[in-house]
Write an enzyme that holds these catalytic residues in place. Structure first.
Site, PDB file in Angstrom:
ATOM      1  N   LYS A   3      96.686 -11.373   3.510  1.00  0.00           N
ATOM      2  CA  LYS A   3      97.200 -10.004   3.487  1.00  0.00           C
ATOM      3  C   LYS A   3      98.715  -9.939   3.481  1.00  0.00           C
ATOM      4  O   LYS A   3      99.297  -8.939   3.069  1.00  0.00           O
ATOM      5  CB  LYS A   3      96.642  -9.200   4.677  1.00  0.00           C
ATOM      6  CG  LYS A   3      95.172  -8.862   4.510  1.00  0.00           C
ATOM      7  CD  LYS A   3      94.698  -7.887   5.555  1.00  0.00           C
ATOM      8  CE  LYS A   3      93.241  -7.526   5.343  1.00  0.00           C
ATOM      9  NZ  LYS A   3      92.703  -6.651   6.370  1.00  0.00           N
TER      10      LYS A   3
ATOM     11  N   LYS B  94      86.149 -12.087  -3.043  1.00  0.00           N
ATOM     12  CA  LYS B  94      85.200 -11.190  -2.364  1.00  0.00           C
ATOM     13  C   LYS B  94      85.461  -9.741  -2.783  1.00  0.00           C
ATOM     14  O   LYS B  94      86.607  -9.385  -3.123  1.00  0.00           O
ATOM     15  CB  LYS B  94      85.255 -11.379  -0.847  1.00  0.00           C
ATOM     16  CG  LYS B  94      86.361 -10.685  -0.196  1.00  0.00           C
ATOM     17  CD  LYS B  94      86.258 -10.617   1.298  1.00  0.00           C
ATOM     18  CE  LYS B  94      87.499  -9.845   1.722  1.00  0.00           C
ATOM     19  NZ  LYS B  94      87.715  -9.536   3.034  1.00  0.00           N
TER      20      LYS B  94
ATOM     21  N   LYS C  35      88.172  -3.691  -0.471  1.00  0.00           N
ATOM     22  CA  LYS C  35      88.678  -2.320  -0.560  1.00  0.00           C
ATOM     23  C   LYS C  35      90.038  -2.308  -1.228  1.00  0.00           C
ATOM     24  O   LYS C  35      90.414  -1.344  -1.886  1.00  0.00           O
ATOM     25  CB  LYS C  35      88.826  -1.725   0.841  1.00  0.00           C
ATOM     26  CG  LYS C  35      87.536  -1.383   1.530  1.00  0.00           C
ATOM     27  CD  LYS C  35      87.855  -0.764   2.891  1.00  0.00           C
ATOM     28  CE  LYS C  35      86.659  -0.763   3.811  1.00  0.00           C
ATOM     29  NZ  LYS C  35      87.007  -0.798   5.220  1.00  0.00           N
TER      30      LYS C  35
HETATM   31  P1  TYM Z   1      86.517  -4.351   7.321  1.00  0.00           P
HETATM   32  O1  TYM Z   1      86.758  -2.912   7.549  1.00  0.00           O
HETATM   33  O2  TYM Z   1      87.379  -5.094   6.374  1.00  0.00           O
HETATM   34  O3  TYM Z   1      85.024  -4.595   6.865  1.00  0.00           O
HETATM   35  C1  TYM Z   1      83.935  -4.028   7.570  1.00  0.00           C
HETATM   36  C2  TYM Z   1      82.778  -4.997   7.582  1.00  0.00           C
HETATM   37  O4  TYM Z   1      82.393  -5.311   6.239  1.00  0.00           O
HETATM   38  C3  TYM Z   1      82.350  -6.726   6.063  1.00  0.00           C
HETATM   39  N1  TYM Z   1      82.745  -7.024   4.681  1.00  0.00           N
HETATM   40  C4  TYM Z   1      81.963  -7.649   3.799  1.00  0.00           C
HETATM   41  N2  TYM Z   1      80.719  -8.151   3.906  1.00  0.00           N
HETATM   42  C5  TYM Z   1      80.185  -8.716   2.794  1.00  0.00           C
HETATM   43  N3  TYM Z   1      80.841  -8.811   1.601  1.00  0.00           N
HETATM   44  C6  TYM Z   1      82.091  -8.323   1.464  1.00  0.00           C
HETATM   45  N4  TYM Z   1      82.721  -8.402   0.293  1.00  0.00           N
HETATM   46  C7  TYM Z   1      82.706  -7.701   2.590  1.00  0.00           C
HETATM   47  N5  TYM Z   1      83.918  -7.124   2.794  1.00  0.00           N
HETATM   48  C8  TYM Z   1      83.923  -6.711   4.088  1.00  0.00           C
HETATM   49  C9  TYM Z   1      83.342  -7.269   7.071  1.00  0.00           C
HETATM   50  O5  TYM Z   1      83.078  -8.619   7.376  1.00  0.00           O
HETATM   51  C10 TYM Z   1      83.122  -6.342   8.250  1.00  0.00           C
HETATM   52  O6  TYM Z   1      82.028  -6.789   9.018  1.00  0.00           O
HETATM   53  N6  TYM Z   1      88.477  -6.697  11.267  1.00  0.00           N
HETATM   54  C11 TYM Z   1      87.339  -5.957  10.818  1.00  0.00           C
HETATM   55  C12 TYM Z   1      87.088  -4.697  11.621  1.00  0.00           C
HETATM   56  C13 TYM Z   1      86.980  -4.909  13.100  1.00  0.00           C
HETATM   57  C14 TYM Z   1      85.878  -5.454  13.795  1.00  0.00           C
HETATM   58  C15 TYM Z   1      86.236  -5.384  15.172  1.00  0.00           C
HETATM   59  C16 TYM Z   1      84.661  -5.985  13.389  1.00  0.00           C
HETATM   60  C17 TYM Z   1      87.919  -4.542  14.016  1.00  0.00           C
HETATM   61  N7  TYM Z   1      87.465  -4.836  15.249  1.00  0.00           N
HETATM   62  C18 TYM Z   1      85.383  -5.862  16.150  1.00  0.00           C
HETATM   63  C19 TYM Z   1      83.809  -6.453  14.399  1.00  0.00           C
HETATM   64  C20 TYM Z   1      84.171  -6.397  15.740  1.00  0.00           C
HETATM   65  C21 TYM Z   1      87.579  -5.538   9.379  1.00  0.00           C
HETATM   66  O7  TYM Z   1      88.668  -5.502   8.904  1.00  0.00           O
HETATM   67  O8  TYM Z   1      86.483  -5.113   8.739  1.00  0.00           O
END
Ligand code: TYM
Length: 327
Positions: free
Chosen positions: A111, A192, A195
């Site tokens: 990032k 992957k 967003k």
């Molecule tokens: P975020 O918002 O990027 O993504 C949310 C969830 O979606 C999963 N994900 C994917 N799974 C499969 N294929 C993909 N291409 C893909 N892109 C995203 C992510 O693994 C996630 O589970 N840091 C985290 C948010 C967070 C969090 C937490 C998660 C903050 N605190 C505590 C669990 C526990 C994040 O940026 O997710």
């Protein structure tokens, strides 16, 4: 009852990678575990956000949580910024984590790559994530594969704190799905689905129209063969589409291979459009109703109260262990 915690950032639209890798799986836990699902808006401001968009996306994500089937009478849904214990524990944990471990975080490297100025928040992001999880005595964290390293750090922080101050935190287990934990970009199966990818046909958002879904799938990369076969190494594009088909329809990969034997990519993609559209259609119609009902704000307020109550107890325990004067 075992406890589950997970979060999603309210940055732009939620895509089927988020859905398949995480949100769809959240629903499976709500009947027999004590679930906390958070809209991690504090995490999203580690990168620049337009305030109006952030506001809208946060409420949209809450409505989507409910539209995919999360029942607010069974689970706690809340906004991270409404529960101050998250920022407070994050600070305490920052003082118990090391720059060496943060330097190893691959998501920070990705990032921050090519950026002139990088916020300190982006760097300490994984510690805030550890705070999110540890504040609820969480046993399980359902996430996609890209969060594995962050959760390993969370476990390391918890174990280290427990050794230094005595048993305090529950050490959580990540739950990463066997299939669909890393849905790939539709235009480039080596990356992957993300967003932050601005190319609209690289992903399918949960609120995309059927015609947009059709275009994105019909344009998606495959290979120069015509065989529908699950082989991630040699056929990454087709294998990615097969995983989407499998996770959204429930049909096994073997059955998909047999069904499309000799039929070619065109027929397979056409059916995949149907599979995706019919999986998203009920979510989209529920989403519209929920947004109109005005219940989102009430659910989030109640969720934040419950989250405060639970997380305060754990934060106070941590503060006592550290040696802060508590009245
Ligand atoms: P975020 O918002 O990027 O993504 C949310 C969830 O979606 C999963 N994900 C994917 N799974 C499969 N294929 C993909 N291409 C893909 N892109 C995203 C992510 O693994 C996630 O589970 N840091 C985290 C948010 C967070 C969090 C937490 C998660 C903050 N605190 C505590 C669990 C526990 C994040 O940026 O997710």
């Amino acid at each position: 009852m075992k406890r589950v915690f997970s979060g999603v950032q309210p940055t732009s639209q939620v895509h089927i990678g988020n859905y398949i890798g995480a949100i769809k799986r959240f629903v499976e836990f709500q009947n027999d575990m004590d679930c906390f699902f958070c809209i991690v808006d504090l995490h999203s401001i580690t990168l620049p956000q337009d305030p109006k968009k952030l506001y809208e996306n946060s409420l949209q994500l809450a409505a989507l949580y409910m539209a995919v089937g999360l029942d607010p009478s069974k689970v706690t849904l809340f906004l991270q910024s409404q529960v101050p214990t998250h920022s407070e524990l994050a600070w305490l944990l920052q003082c118990n984590s090391y720059t060496g471990e943060l330097n190893r975080m691959t998501q920070f490297k990705e990032k921050s790559q090519g950026k002139e100025s990088i916020t300190a928040g982006l760097y300490t992001y994984p510690v805030l994530m550890a705070a999110d999880v540890l504040l609820y005595d969480t046993n399980y964290v359902p996430v996609g594969n890209d969060q594995k390293q962050h959760l390993e750090l969370c476990r390391d922080i918890a174990i280290r704190f427990n050794k230094k101050y005595g048993e305090t935190f529950v050490v959580p287990e990540p739950l990463i799905g066997k299939f669909g934990a890393r849905i790939m970009s539709l235009d480039d199966a080596s990356k992957k689905m993300s967003k932050s990818n601005e190319y609209e046909h690289s992903k399918i958002n949960l609120l995309d129209t059927p015609s947009k879904i059709k275009k994105s799938i019909m344009k998606s990369v495959t290979d120069s063969e015509s065989e529908i076969r699950f082989d991630v190494e040699n056929k990454p594009g087709v294998s990615n589409l097969m995983v989407i088909y499998n996770t959204l329809s429930g049909m096994s990969l073997d059955d998909i291979e047999s069904k499309y034997k000799g039929l070619g990519y065109g027929a397979f993609k056409k059916d995949l459009v149907e599979v995706v559209v019919s999986a998203l259609e009920p979510i989209q119609s529920k989403y519209e109703k929920i947004l109109k009902s005005g219940e989102v704000e009430k659910v989030l307020k109640e969720g934040a109260e419950k989250a405060k109550e639970v997380s305060n107890g754990i934060l106070n325990k941590v503060k006592k262990k550290i040696g802060f004067v508590m009245f």
